[in-house]
Design a protein around this motif. Structure first.
Motif, PDB file in Angstrom:
ATOM      1  N   TYR A  78      27.979  51.404  32.740  1.00  0.00           N
ATOM      2  CA  TYR A  78      26.901  51.346  33.731  1.00  0.00           C
ATOM      3  C   TYR A  78      26.509  49.920  34.084  1.00  0.00           C
ATOM      4  O   TYR A  78      25.839  49.691  35.102  1.00  0.00           O
ATOM      5  CB  TYR A  78      25.682  52.112  33.219  1.00  0.00           C
ATOM      6  N   GLU A  79      26.900  48.956  33.268  1.00  0.00           N
ATOM      7  CA  GLU A  79      26.486  47.568  33.489  1.00  0.00           C
ATOM      8  C   GLU A  79      27.570  46.705  34.130  1.00  0.00           C
ATOM      9  O   GLU A  79      27.260  45.786  34.889  1.00  0.00           O
ATOM     10  CB  GLU A  79      26.060  46.950  32.156  1.00  0.00           C
ATOM     11  N   VAL A  80      28.845  46.976  33.797  1.00  0.00           N
ATOM     12  CA  VAL A  80      29.909  46.130  34.327  1.00  0.00           C
ATOM     13  C   VAL A  80      30.955  46.920  35.095  1.00  0.00           C
ATOM     14  O   VAL A  80      31.801  46.343  35.769  1.00  0.00           O
ATOM     15  CB  VAL A  80      30.571  45.322  33.177  1.00  0.00           C
ATOM     16  N   GLY A  81      30.904  48.245  35.022  1.00  0.00           N
ATOM     17  CA  GLY A  81      31.838  49.078  35.768  1.00  0.00           C
ATOM     18  C   GLY A  81      32.900  49.708  34.885  1.00  0.00           C
ATOM     19  O   GLY A  81      33.292  49.149  33.862  1.00  0.00           O
ATOM     20  N   ALA A  82      33.381  50.879  35.292  1.00  0.00           N
ATOM     21  CA  ALA A  82      34.342  51.636  34.493  1.00  0.00           C
ATOM     22  C   ALA A  82      35.685  50.926  34.374  1.00  0.00           C
ATOM     23  O   ALA A  82      36.315  50.918  33.311  1.00  0.00           O
ATOM     24  CB  ALA A  82      34.535  53.030  35.097  1.00  0.00           C
ATOM     25  N   GLY A  83      36.143  50.326  35.476  1.00  0.00           N
ATOM     26  CA  GLY A  83      37.445  49.670  35.450  1.00  0.00           C
ATOM     27  C   GLY A  83      37.472  48.434  34.579  1.00  0.00           C
ATOM     28  O   GLY A  83      38.354  48.274  33.721  1.00  0.00           O
ATOM     29  N   LEU A  84      36.498  47.542  34.769  1.00  0.00           N
ATOM     30  CA  LEU A  84      36.466  46.303  33.998  1.00  0.00           C
ATOM     31  C   LEU A  84      36.195  46.574  32.513  1.00  0.00           C
ATOM     32  O   LEU A  84      36.742  45.885  31.645  1.00  0.00           O
ATOM     33  CB  LEU A  84      35.395  45.361  34.564  1.00  0.00           C
ATOM     34  N   THR A  85      35.375  47.580  32.231  1.00  0.00           N
ATOM     35  CA  THR A  85      35.090  47.900  30.834  1.00  0.00           C
ATOM     36  C   THR A  85      36.352  48.328  30.092  1.00  0.00           C
ATOM     37  O   THR A  85      36.565  47.957  28.936  1.00  0.00           O
ATOM     38  CB  THR A  85      34.036  49.025  30.750  1.00  0.00           C
ATOM     39  N   ALA A  86      37.207  49.105  30.774  1.00  0.00           N
ATOM     40  CA  ALA A  86      38.460  49.541  30.153  1.00  0.00           C
ATOM     41  C   ALA A  86      39.344  48.353  29.786  1.00  0.00           C
ATOM     42  O   ALA A  86      40.070  48.390  28.794  1.00  0.00           O
ATOM     43  CB  ALA A  86      39.211  50.477  31.102  1.00  0.00           C
ATOM     44  N   VAL A  87      39.259  47.287  30.578  1.00  0.00           N
ATOM     45  CA  VAL A  87      40.037  46.077  30.282  1.00  0.00           C
ATOM     46  C   VAL A  87      39.388  45.287  29.146  1.00  0.00           C
ATOM     47  O   VAL A  87      40.063  44.812  28.228  1.00  0.00           O
ATOM     48  CB  VAL A  87      40.180  45.195  31.540  1.00  0.00           C
ATOM     49  N   LEU A  88      38.063  45.163  29.194  1.00  0.00           N
ATOM     50  CA  LEU A  88      37.356  44.359  28.200  1.00  0.00           C
ATOM     51  C   LEU A  88      37.512  44.904  26.778  1.00  0.00           C
ATOM     52  O   LEU A  88      37.538  44.133  25.814  1.00  0.00           O
ATOM     53  CB  LEU A  88      35.862  44.297  28.555  1.00  0.00           C
ATOM     54  N   VAL A  89      37.626  46.214  26.640  1.00  0.00           N
ATOM     55  CA  VAL A  89      37.749  46.799  25.303  1.00  0.00           C
ATOM     56  C   VAL A  89      39.053  46.380  24.628  1.00  0.00           C
ATOM     57  O   VAL A  89      39.191  46.510  23.405  1.00  0.00           O
ATOM     58  CB  VAL A  89      37.607  48.336  25.383  1.00  0.00           C
ATOM     59  N   ASN A  90      39.997  45.830  25.397  1.00  0.00           N
ATOM     60  CA  ASN A  90      41.235  45.328  24.797  1.00  0.00           C
ATOM     61  C   ASN A  90      40.986  44.125  23.891  1.00  0.00           C
ATOM     62  O   ASN A  90      41.920  43.626  23.250  1.00  0.00           O
ATOM     63  CB  ASN A  90      42.243  44.952  25.886  1.00  0.00           C
ATOM     64  N   ALA A  91      39.737  43.668  23.808  1.00  0.00           N
ATOM     65  CA  ALA A  91      39.406  42.618  22.838  1.00  0.00           C
ATOM     66  C   ALA A  91      39.715  43.057  21.413  1.00  0.00           C
ATOM     67  O   ALA A  91      39.862  42.225  20.511  1.00  0.00           O
ATOM     68  CB  ALA A  91      37.923  42.250  22.944  1.00  0.00           C
ATOM     69  N   GLN A  92      39.862  44.365  21.190  1.00  0.00           N
ATOM     70  CA  GLN A  92      40.215  44.857  19.853  1.00  0.00           C
ATOM     71  C   GLN A  92      41.559  44.309  19.375  1.00  0.00           C
ATOM     72  O   GLN A  92      41.807  44.224  18.176  1.00  0.00           O
ATOM     73  CB  GLN A  92      40.234  46.389  19.837  1.00  0.00           C
ATOM     74  N   VAL A  93      42.415  43.891  20.309  1.00  0.00           N
ATOM     75  CA  VAL A  93      43.715  43.333  19.926  1.00  0.00           C
ATOM     76  C   VAL A  93      43.536  42.031  19.147  1.00  0.00           C
ATOM     77  O   VAL A  93      44.362  41.664  18.320  1.00  0.00           O
ATOM     78  CB  VAL A  93      44.595  43.109  21.179  1.00  0.00           C
ATOM     79  N   VAL A  94      42.438  41.323  19.403  1.00  0.00           N
ATOM     80  CA  VAL A  94      42.118  40.112  18.644  1.00  0.00           C
ATOM     81  C   VAL A  94      41.467  40.469  17.312  1.00  0.00           C
ATOM     82  O   VAL A  94      41.755  39.862  16.271  1.00  0.00           O
ATOM     83  CB  VAL A  94      41.168  39.192  19.451  1.00  0.00           C
ATOM     84  N   ILE A  95      40.612  41.488  17.311  1.00  0.00           N
ATOM     85  CA  ILE A  95      39.779  41.775  16.152  1.00  0.00           C
ATOM     86  C   ILE A  95      40.549  42.468  15.035  1.00  0.00           C
ATOM     87  O   ILE A  95      40.372  42.141  13.855  1.00  0.00           O
ATOM     88  CB  ILE A  95      38.567  42.630  16.581  1.00  0.00           C
ATOM     89  N   VAL A  96      41.407  43.435  15.373  1.00  0.00           N
ATOM     90  CA  VAL A  96      42.111  44.199  14.335  1.00  0.00           C
ATOM     91  C   VAL A  96      42.940  43.303  13.406  1.00  0.00           C
ATOM     92  O   VAL A  96      42.866  43.423  12.180  1.00  0.00           O
ATOM     93  CB  VAL A  96      42.983  45.302  14.965  1.00  0.00           C
ATOM     94  N   PRO A  97      43.749  42.360  13.947  1.00  0.00           N
ATOM     95  CA  PRO A  97      44.494  41.484  13.042  1.00  0.00           C
ATOM     96  C   PRO A  97      43.594  40.614  12.174  1.00  0.00           C
ATOM     97  O   PRO A  97      43.947  40.301  11.036  1.00  0.00           O
ATOM     98  CB  PRO A  97      45.346  40.630  13.996  1.00  0.00           C
ATOM     99  N   LEU A  98      42.434  40.213  12.700  1.00  0.00           N
ATOM    100  CA  LEU A  98      41.507  39.412  11.893  1.00  0.00           C
ATOM    101  C   LEU A  98      40.948  40.234  10.736  1.00  0.00           C
ATOM    102  O   LEU A  98      40.778  39.728   9.626  1.00  0.00           O
ATOM    103  CB  LEU A  98      40.376  38.878  12.771  1.00  0.00           C
TER     104      LEU A  98
END
Length: 296
Positions: A78-98
């Motif tokens: 609701y704050e940044v949009g459905a499309g951009l949010t789906a992309v932003l959640v890919n930040a997990q690719v950085v977090i899981v290896p850490l």
């Protein structure tokens, strides 16, 4: 895998169209999927046996983290949009290896270190941090919520990755959804009578995202190479961007789209670098793994 990735891509669009509060969306997207999972889980139990106690605890804990991910992710939609949010959640690719480095002492490959700065830059650009008039009602706050969702999602993936019993995917996934639905039902702001229109969109989210999305990905990942899996999972954020533009008339700025490109390229690079099979979105190992969705 392709059908599953595109199924997950629809989740954010359906949730935004429902207009449901985060707690309401989290509860119904999980609860409405359970009746469809029940016969599949019973059949799996007859073939593979019941889940061991350790895996049951892991699945329930993973469900709590999945619920936290869904609550934050829905708010970010609701704050940044459905499309951009789906992309932003890919930040997990950085977090899981850490997480793997800190908890399991698993070394990080050099290629991952190379792509990480591009992922961080992509997150900042996609969130509109450096520009006025970025897409979304509150893009910076939405980006923070999306990254926090990615953190919870990373914990969810990390727990599943440490589990086992690849032949009991459906039973584990059912417990994940049960515990996530329970969290949504207890969260402040939940509405059990959202109206027929909202309920219809949330039913589509459960069918397309939770069943036709994450369950198919969970079952398909172990049958594919890491490179093929990572490439096909890119259909989720790309599909979400396209669907959001068509269905919701979302129009990201040029810088936001450039940030999306950085995230997608960095995600693919991290997912296919050496030990990528352990890092791709669903986090399932061929010899150990169990699956998610939910995409958010």
């Amino acid at each position: 895998m392709a059908v599953g990735a595109l199924g997950v891509a629809t989740s954010g669009i359906f949730i935004e169209l429902s207009g449901a509060a985060p707690a309401t969306a989290t509860f119904f997207r999980c609860a409405l999927a359970l009746p469809l999972l029940w016969p599949l889980a019973r059949g799996e139990r007859r073939r593979e046996g019941a889940l061991p106690r350790r895996q049951t605890v892991v699945a329930v804990t993973a469900g709590v983290l999945f619920a936290a991910d869904a609550l934050l992710w829905t708010q970010a939609i609701y704050e940044v949009g459905a499309g951009l949010t789906a992309v932003l959640v890919n930040a997990q690719v950085v977090i899981v290896p850490l997480l793997a480095l800190l908890i399991d002492r698993e070394p990080i490959r050099g290629a991952f270190l190379v792509v990480s700065p591009f992922l961080v830059a992509g997150i900042l650009l996609t969130g509109g941090v450096f520009e006025a008039g970025a897409s979304g009602s509150a893009p910076v706050r939405g980006t923070i919520h999306a990254v926090l969702a990615a953190l919870c999602y990373s914990g969810f993936l990390f727990l599943l990755r440490r589990g086992g019993h690849s032949g009991q995917v459906v039973q584990s996934y059912r417990l994940v959804l049960l515990s996530a639905a329970a969290v949504g039902a207890l969260w402040p702001g939940v509405t059990f009578t959202p109206g027929w229109t909202a309920l219809g969109w949330l039913t589509l989210t459960a069918v397309c995202g939770q069943i036709g999305g994450w369950l198919l990905i969970a079952l398909a990942t172990a049958q594919l190479s890491s490179t093929v899996s990572a490439a096909m999972l890119m259909l989720t954020p790309v599909g979400a961007l396209v669907l959001a533009a068509v269905a919701l008339d979302e129009r990201p700025t040029a810088l936001q789209l450039f940030g999306c490109v950085l995230i997608l390229v960095g995600t693919y690079g991290a997912a296919t670098s050496g030990s990528g099979q352990r890092r791709i979105t669903i986090g399932v190992r061929k010899r150990r793994g169990v699956a998610r969705s939910a995409d958010p």
